[in-house]
Design a protein around this motif. Structure first.
Motif, PDB file in Angstrom:
ATOM      1  N   UNK A 154       0.790  -1.129  -0.171  1.00  0.00           N
ATOM      2  CA  UNK A 154       0.005   0.106  -0.033  1.00  0.00           C
ATOM      3  C   UNK A 154       0.931   1.123  -0.145  1.00  0.00           C
ATOM      4  N   UNK A 155       2.178   0.960   0.388  1.00  0.00           N
ATOM      5  CA  UNK A 155       2.876   2.223   0.384  1.00  0.00           C
ATOM      6  C   UNK A 155       3.658   2.367  -0.982  1.00  0.00           C
ATOM      7  N   UNK A 156       3.413   1.733  -1.936  1.00  0.00           N
ATOM      8  CA  UNK A 156       3.770   2.044  -3.236  1.00  0.00           C
ATOM      9  C   UNK A 156       5.256   1.234  -3.400  1.00  0.00           C
ATOM     10  N   UNK A 157       5.556   0.316  -2.501  1.00  0.00           N
ATOM     11  CA  UNK A 157       7.167  -0.269  -2.764  1.00  0.00           C
ATOM     12  C   UNK A 157       6.715  -1.563  -3.298  1.00  0.00           C
ATOM     13  N   UNK A 158       7.845  -2.054  -3.975  1.00  0.00           N
ATOM     14  CA  UNK A 158       7.425  -3.282  -4.829  1.00  0.00           C
ATOM     15  C   UNK A 158       8.581  -4.150  -4.734  1.00  0.00           C
ATOM     16  N   UNK A 159       8.199  -5.273  -5.015  1.00  0.00           N
ATOM     17  CA  UNK A 159       9.370  -6.523  -5.129  1.00  0.00           C
ATOM     18  C   UNK A 159       9.020  -7.461  -6.361  1.00  0.00           C
ATOM     19  N   UNK A 160       9.992  -7.933  -7.021  1.00  0.00           N
ATOM     20  CA  UNK A 160       9.866  -8.963  -8.231  1.00  0.00           C
ATOM     21  C   UNK A 160      10.620 -10.119  -7.915  1.00  0.00           C
ATOM     22  N   UNK A 161      10.331 -11.080  -8.798  1.00  0.00           N
ATOM     23  CA  UNK A 161      11.090 -12.545  -8.904  1.00  0.00           C
ATOM     24  C   UNK A 161      11.975 -12.042  -9.587  1.00  0.00           C
ATOM     25  N   UNK A 162      13.262 -12.999  -9.344  1.00  0.00           N
ATOM     26  CA  UNK A 162      14.436 -12.721 -10.015  1.00  0.00           C
ATOM     27  C   UNK A 162      14.336 -12.865 -11.653  1.00  0.00           C
ATOM     28  N   UNK A 163      13.516 -13.856 -11.985  1.00  0.00           N
ATOM     29  CA  UNK A 163      13.260 -14.244 -13.329  1.00  0.00           C
ATOM     30  C   UNK A 163      12.584 -12.925 -14.114  1.00  0.00           C
ATOM     31  N   UNK A 164      11.955 -12.147 -13.416  1.00  0.00           N
ATOM     32  CA  UNK A 164      11.182 -11.077 -14.001  1.00  0.00           C
ATOM     33  C   UNK A 164      11.750  -9.755 -13.874  1.00  0.00           C
ATOM     34  N   UNK A 165      12.672  -9.537 -12.904  1.00  0.00           N
ATOM     35  CA  UNK A 165      12.995  -8.244 -12.642  1.00  0.00           C
ATOM     36  C   UNK A 165      13.794  -7.832 -13.828  1.00  0.00           C
ATOM     37  N   UNK A 166      13.488  -6.329 -13.941  1.00  0.00           N
ATOM     38  CA  UNK A 166      13.819  -5.748 -15.246  1.00  0.00           C
ATOM     39  C   UNK A 166      13.065  -5.584 -16.724  1.00  0.00           C
ATOM     40  N   UNK A 167      12.324  -6.531 -16.422  1.00  0.00           N
ATOM     41  CA  UNK A 167      11.170  -6.945 -17.533  1.00  0.00           C
ATOM     42  C   UNK A 167       9.845  -6.588 -17.324  1.00  0.00           C
ATOM     43  N   UNK A 168       9.209  -6.790 -15.977  1.00  0.00           N
ATOM     44  CA  UNK A 168       8.141  -6.619 -15.555  1.00  0.00           C
ATOM     45  C   UNK A 168       8.039  -5.375 -14.678  1.00  0.00           C
ATOM     46  N   UNK A 169       6.865  -4.562 -14.861  1.00  0.00           N
ATOM     47  CA  UNK A 169       6.558  -3.464 -13.743  1.00  0.00           C
ATOM     48  C   UNK A 169       5.164  -3.637 -13.179  1.00  0.00           C
TER      49      UNK A 169
END
Length: 120
Positions: free
Chosen positions: A53-68
């Motif tokens: 809810x604070x607009x922070x985000x986290x990504x799986x290593x496999x998609x980081x840099x490609x997905x937003x």
């Protein structure tokens, strides 16, 4: 109760892009974390991206840099922009939300899923 409805799935060629959207509706008092999971045939369901809810985000290593991942609290939506898609991205994608209902009860809700197919 709360419902999540996904849209935007489809078929694309490798290197292509898709944008998934998820809309939450119902007895929502507060939206906490919202995210996207996926499950490929014969594989375990995995977290793709999550937004708090604070607009922070986290990504799986496999998609980081490609997905937003992006959320709009005013509209109760969360989107997943997927670029540079690979065949390994093929899966059913599920929206997930951690919600405080108007009855002040914590609820985890899943969408029904939308299929993303990446192939030539």
């Amino acid at each position: 109760q709360v419902q999540l409805v996904e849209s935007g799935g489809g078929s694309v060629q490798p290197g292509g892009s898709l944008r998934l959207s998820c809309a939450a509706s119902g007895n929502i008092f507060r939206l906490n974390a919202m995210g996207w999971y996926r499950q490929a045939p014969g594989k375990e369901r995995e977290l793709v991206a999550v937004s708090t809810s604070g607009s922070s985000s986290n990504y799986a290593d496999s998609v980081r840099g490609r997905f937003t991942i992006a959320r709009d609290n005013a509209k109760n939506t969360v989107d997943l922009q997927m670029n540079s898609l690979k065949p390994d991205d093929t899966a059913v994608y599920y929206c997930h939300a951690d919600i405080l209902t108007t009855g002040l009860r914590r609820l985890e809700v899943w969408g029904q899923g939308t299929l993303v197919t990446v192939s030539s």
